[in-house]
Motif scaffolding. Structure first.
Motif, mmCIF file in Angstrom:
data_model
loop_
_atom_site.group_PDB
_atom_site.id
_atom_site.type_symbol
_atom_site.label_atom_id
_atom_site.label_comp_id
_atom_site.label_asym_id
_atom_site.label_seq_id
_atom_site.Cartn_x
_atom_site.Cartn_y
_atom_site.Cartn_z
ATOM 1 N N GLY A 1 0.671 -8.047 -1.461
ATOM 2 C CA GLY A 1 0.145 -9.395 -1.579
ATOM 3 C C GLY A 1 0.888 -10.308 -2.522
ATOM 4 O O GLY A 1 0.574 -11.495 -2.624
ATOM 5 N N VAL A 2 1.876 -9.768 -3.242
ATOM 6 C CA VAL A 2 2.741 -10.563 -4.119
ATOM 7 C C VAL A 2 4.180 -10.118 -3.865
ATOM 8 O O VAL A 2 4.411 -9.054 -3.285
ATOM 9 C CB VAL A 2 2.389 -10.377 -5.611
ATOM 10 C CG1 VAL A 2 0.944 -10.786 -5.890
ATOM 11 C CG2 VAL A 2 2.632 -8.941 -6.062
ATOM 12 N N PRO A 3 5.185 -10.891 -4.290
ATOM 13 C CA PRO A 3 6.568 -10.441 -4.123
ATOM 14 C C PRO A 3 6.789 -9.072 -4.774
ATOM 15 O O PRO A 3 6.182 -8.744 -5.799
ATOM 16 C CB PRO A 3 7.379 -11.533 -4.819
ATOM 17 C CG PRO A 3 6.523 -12.757 -4.693
ATOM 18 C CD PRO A 3 5.114 -12.263 -4.826
ATOM 19 N N PHE A 4 7.684 -8.296 -4.187
ATOM 20 C CA PHE A 4 7.913 -6.929 -4.638
ATOM 21 C C PHE A 4 8.287 -6.872 -6.114
ATOM 22 O O PHE A 4 7.814 -6.002 -6.856
ATOM 23 C CB PHE A 4 9.012 -6.289 -3.788
ATOM 24 C CG PHE A 4 9.170 -4.815 -4.006
ATOM 25 C CD1 PHE A 4 8.348 -3.908 -3.365
ATOM 26 C CD2 PHE A 4 10.161 -4.317 -4.851
ATOM 27 C CE1 PHE A 4 8.492 -2.543 -3.565
ATOM 28 C CE2 PHE A 4 10.319 -2.962 -5.052
ATOM 29 C CZ PHE A 4 9.482 -2.073 -4.407
ATOM 30 N N GLY A 5 9.135 -7.785 -6.553
ATOM 31 C CA GLY A 5 9.535 -7.800 -7.957
ATOM 32 C C GLY A 5 8.358 -8.029 -8.882
ATOM 33 O O GLY A 5 8.269 -7.420 -9.954
ATOM 34 N N GLN A 6 7.454 -8.900 -8.490
ATOM 35 C CA GLN A 6 6.260 -9.155 -9.301
ATOM 36 C C GLN A 6 5.373 -7.927 -9.363
ATOM 37 O O GLN A 6 4.785 -7.615 -10.408
ATOM 38 C CB GLN A 6 5.488 -10.341 -8.726
ATOM 39 C CG GLN A 6 4.249 -10.724 -9.519
ATOM 40 C CD GLN A 6 3.531 -11.930 -8.928
ATOM 41 O OE1 GLN A 6 4.134 -12.757 -8.244
ATOM 42 N NE2 GLN A 6 2.238 -12.029 -9.174
ATOM 43 N N SER B 140 3.162 -9.245 2.900
ATOM 44 C CA SER B 140 2.151 -9.976 3.670
ATOM 45 C C SER B 140 2.742 -11.137 4.455
ATOM 46 O O SER B 140 2.211 -11.518 5.513
ATOM 47 C CB SER B 140 1.037 -10.476 2.749
ATOM 48 O OG SER B 140 1.554 -11.325 1.747
ATOM 49 N N ASP B 141 3.845 -11.729 3.981
ATOM 50 C CA ASP B 141 4.471 -12.820 4.717
ATOM 51 C C ASP B 141 4.917 -12.353 6.101
ATOM 52 O O ASP B 141 4.778 -13.077 7.097
ATOM 53 C CB ASP B 141 5.674 -13.373 3.947
ATOM 54 C CG ASP B 141 5.276 -14.111 2.687
ATOM 55 O OD1 ASP B 141 4.139 -14.620 2.615
ATOM 56 O OD2 ASP B 141 6.102 -14.165 1.750
ATOM 57 N N TYR B 142 5.467 -11.145 6.167
ATOM 58 C CA TYR B 142 5.917 -10.593 7.441
ATOM 59 C C TYR B 142 4.730 -10.136 8.281
ATOM 60 O O TYR B 142 4.718 -10.333 9.506
ATOM 61 C CB TYR B 142 6.868 -9.423 7.191
ATOM 62 C CG TYR B 142 8.078 -9.809 6.385
ATOM 63 C CD1 TYR B 142 9.219 -10.312 6.993
ATOM 64 C CD2 TYR B 142 8.083 -9.709 4.986
ATOM 65 C CE1 TYR B 142 10.340 -10.685 6.253
ATOM 66 C CE2 TYR B 142 9.188 -10.080 4.236
ATOM 67 C CZ TYR B 142 10.304 -10.579 4.873
ATOM 68 O OH TYR B 142 11.399 -10.956 4.136
ATOM 69 N N MET B 143 3.731 -9.556 7.648
ATOM 70 C CA MET B 143 2.544 -9.099 8.367
ATOM 71 C C MET B 143 1.832 -10.258 9.047
ATOM 72 O O MET B 143 1.349 -10.146 10.176
ATOM 73 C CB MET B 143 1.604 -8.386 7.405
ATOM 74 C CG MET B 143 2.176 -7.103 6.814
ATOM 75 S SD MET B 143 1.235 -6.472 5.397
ATOM 76 C CE MET B 143 -0.259 -5.894 6.230
ATOM 77 N N LEU C 181 -4.019 -1.112 6.197
ATOM 78 C CA LEU C 181 -3.444 -1.091 4.854
ATOM 79 C C LEU C 181 -4.313 -0.196 3.978
ATOM 80 O O LEU C 181 -5.516 -0.442 3.837
ATOM 81 C CB LEU C 181 -3.393 -2.506 4.283
ATOM 82 C CG LEU C 181 -2.810 -2.681 2.873
ATOM 83 C CD1 LEU C 181 -1.338 -2.272 2.843
ATOM 84 C CD2 LEU C 181 -2.972 -4.121 2.408
ATOM 85 N N ILE C 182 -3.717 0.854 3.405
ATOM 86 C CA ILE C 182 -4.455 1.849 2.623
ATOM 87 C C ILE C 182 -3.951 1.827 1.190
ATOM 88 O O ILE C 182 -2.757 1.992 0.945
ATOM 89 C CB ILE C 182 -4.282 3.263 3.224
ATOM 90 C CG1 ILE C 182 -4.700 3.277 4.706
ATOM 91 C CG2 ILE C 182 -5.106 4.275 2.432
ATOM 92 C CD1 ILE C 182 -4.423 4.596 5.405
ATOM 93 N N VAL D 11 -3.654 -9.145 0.065
ATOM 94 C CA VAL D 11 -3.265 -9.168 1.472
ATOM 95 C C VAL D 11 -4.492 -9.440 2.336
ATOM 96 O O VAL D 11 -4.471 -10.284 3.247
ATOM 97 C CB VAL D 11 -2.601 -7.846 1.894
ATOM 98 C CG1 VAL D 11 -2.221 -7.884 3.373
ATOM 99 C CG2 VAL D 11 -1.377 -7.555 1.046
ATOM 100 N N SER D 12 -5.579 -8.723 2.046
ATOM 101 C CA SER D 12 -6.817 -8.924 2.793
ATOM 102 C C SER D 12 -7.302 -10.361 2.670
ATOM 103 O O SER D 12 -7.711 -10.993 3.650
ATOM 104 C CB SER D 12 -7.887 -7.949 2.286
ATOM 105 O OG SER D 12 -9.084 -8.077 3.014
#
Length: 312
Positions: A171-176, A224-227, A236-237, A253-254
């Motif tokens: 739900g946030v950028p990977f780096g964050q 989430s941008d791609y999803m 998503l688990i 994301v939800s």
């Protein structure tokens, strides 16, 4: 208003995996990339005697071969009624199992491994299989951790029917997400390293077991941008004890799907489990999680996503 289904799942099917196991040894293949290097991949077909769906099983971080992971082997067993595709990362061959799968990696891996390269490799192999006589056209993506973000990125490109993402956050950028997983006193180092990666996107210098090239490619990507671009039915688990990705990142994301009026996400939060789906005693519950994911897939793979929308 239409919103996605969001709920918390108990582990009620302990130790049970209801599948048809694959019978034969996986077939190993080599396919050239456009740069002349080789993609090593494997296809495991069940002895079904009829057309079957295809599941792509994506490993997490590191340079060990895909099926060296116990979790990957469990995932293959859980979905044994489907044909299974595994694709090795750039610079990795089937059977590679270094003592340290983050530090003892090949130079080719250091120079070329990124999440976008993985997506390109998966897309190339999937496209080559589109007319395979055993494939019924149904496509499922499965990945955890790094493999989860790769499968999220891949979903809209290959028009997957379903995607199962474990310990992905998203739900946030990977780096964050990486930044918030470490103590606050370490944030200046993280920030400086990520900026260095942005300035040197082809560098093979290592930080936290990955090259700066890898970090430059992934730090600003949000799964989430791609999803949200895909019509894929996602599961998503997230483990509540995951130190690598706080639950609020997965909950986001939800929330984003709800705000967008999308109905193709199911979110399971398992409070007692960690990044690898182990409980507080260190006992793996991965088989239990995969059992439930198998039943979720059985219910969703042939369904129209809109059937799972609710009004409110």
């Amino acid at each position: 208003m239409i919103r996605n289904l969001r709920y918390f799942a108990p582990l009620a099917l302990a130790g049970f995996i209801a599948t048809t196991p694959a019978a034969a040894e996986p077939q190993l293949f080599e396919t050239p990339r456009t740069d002349g290097s080789t993609i090593h991949w494997a296809l495991d077909l069940p002895d079904a005697g009829e057309k079957v769906g295809l599941i792509v099983i994506a490993q997490g971080s590191g340079c060990a071969a895909a099926m060296q992971s116990g979790s990957m082997q469990q995932a293959r067993a859980a979905f044994g009624n489907l044909a299974a595709l595994t694709v090795e990362k750039y610079g990795v061959r089937q059977g590679d199992n270094p003592a340290d799968d983050h530090m003892d990696c090949s130079q080719a891996f250091r120079e070329h491994h990124t999440v976008s390269q993985r997506v390109a490799d998966y897309s190339q192999i999937i496209d080559s299989l589109r007319d395979a006589p055993w494939w019924n056209g149904k496509l499922v993506l499965f990945g955890g951790s790094e493999g989860g973000i790769v499968m999220a990125m891949l979903a809209p490109e290959v028009q997957a029917d379903a995607g199962i993402l474990i310990s992905t956050g998203g739900g946030v950028p990977f780096g964050q997400m990486v930044r918030q997983s470490i103590p606050q006193e370490g944030w200046p180092t993280v920030d400086a390293t990520f900026e260095k990666a942005r300035q040197n996107p082809n560098s093979t210098e290592l930080w936290a077991g990955q090259s700066l090239r890898f970090w430059a490619d992934v730090i600003d990507r949000r799964a989430s941008d791609y999803m949200l671009r895909a019509d894929t039915s996602f599961l998503l688990i997230q483990g509540g004890r995951d130190a690598s990705g706080a639950v609020n990142v997965a909950r986001a994301v939800s929330d984003q799907f709800s705000e967008a009026g999308r109905c193709n996400l199911t979110y399971w939060e398992l409070p007692g489990l960690d990044h690898g789906m182990a409980d507080a005693n260190g006992t793996s519950r991965m088989a239990d999680v995969l059992s439930q994911a198998h039943f979720w897939l059985s219910a969703n793979i042939a369904a129209d996503n809109s059937a799972f929308c609710i009004s409110g």
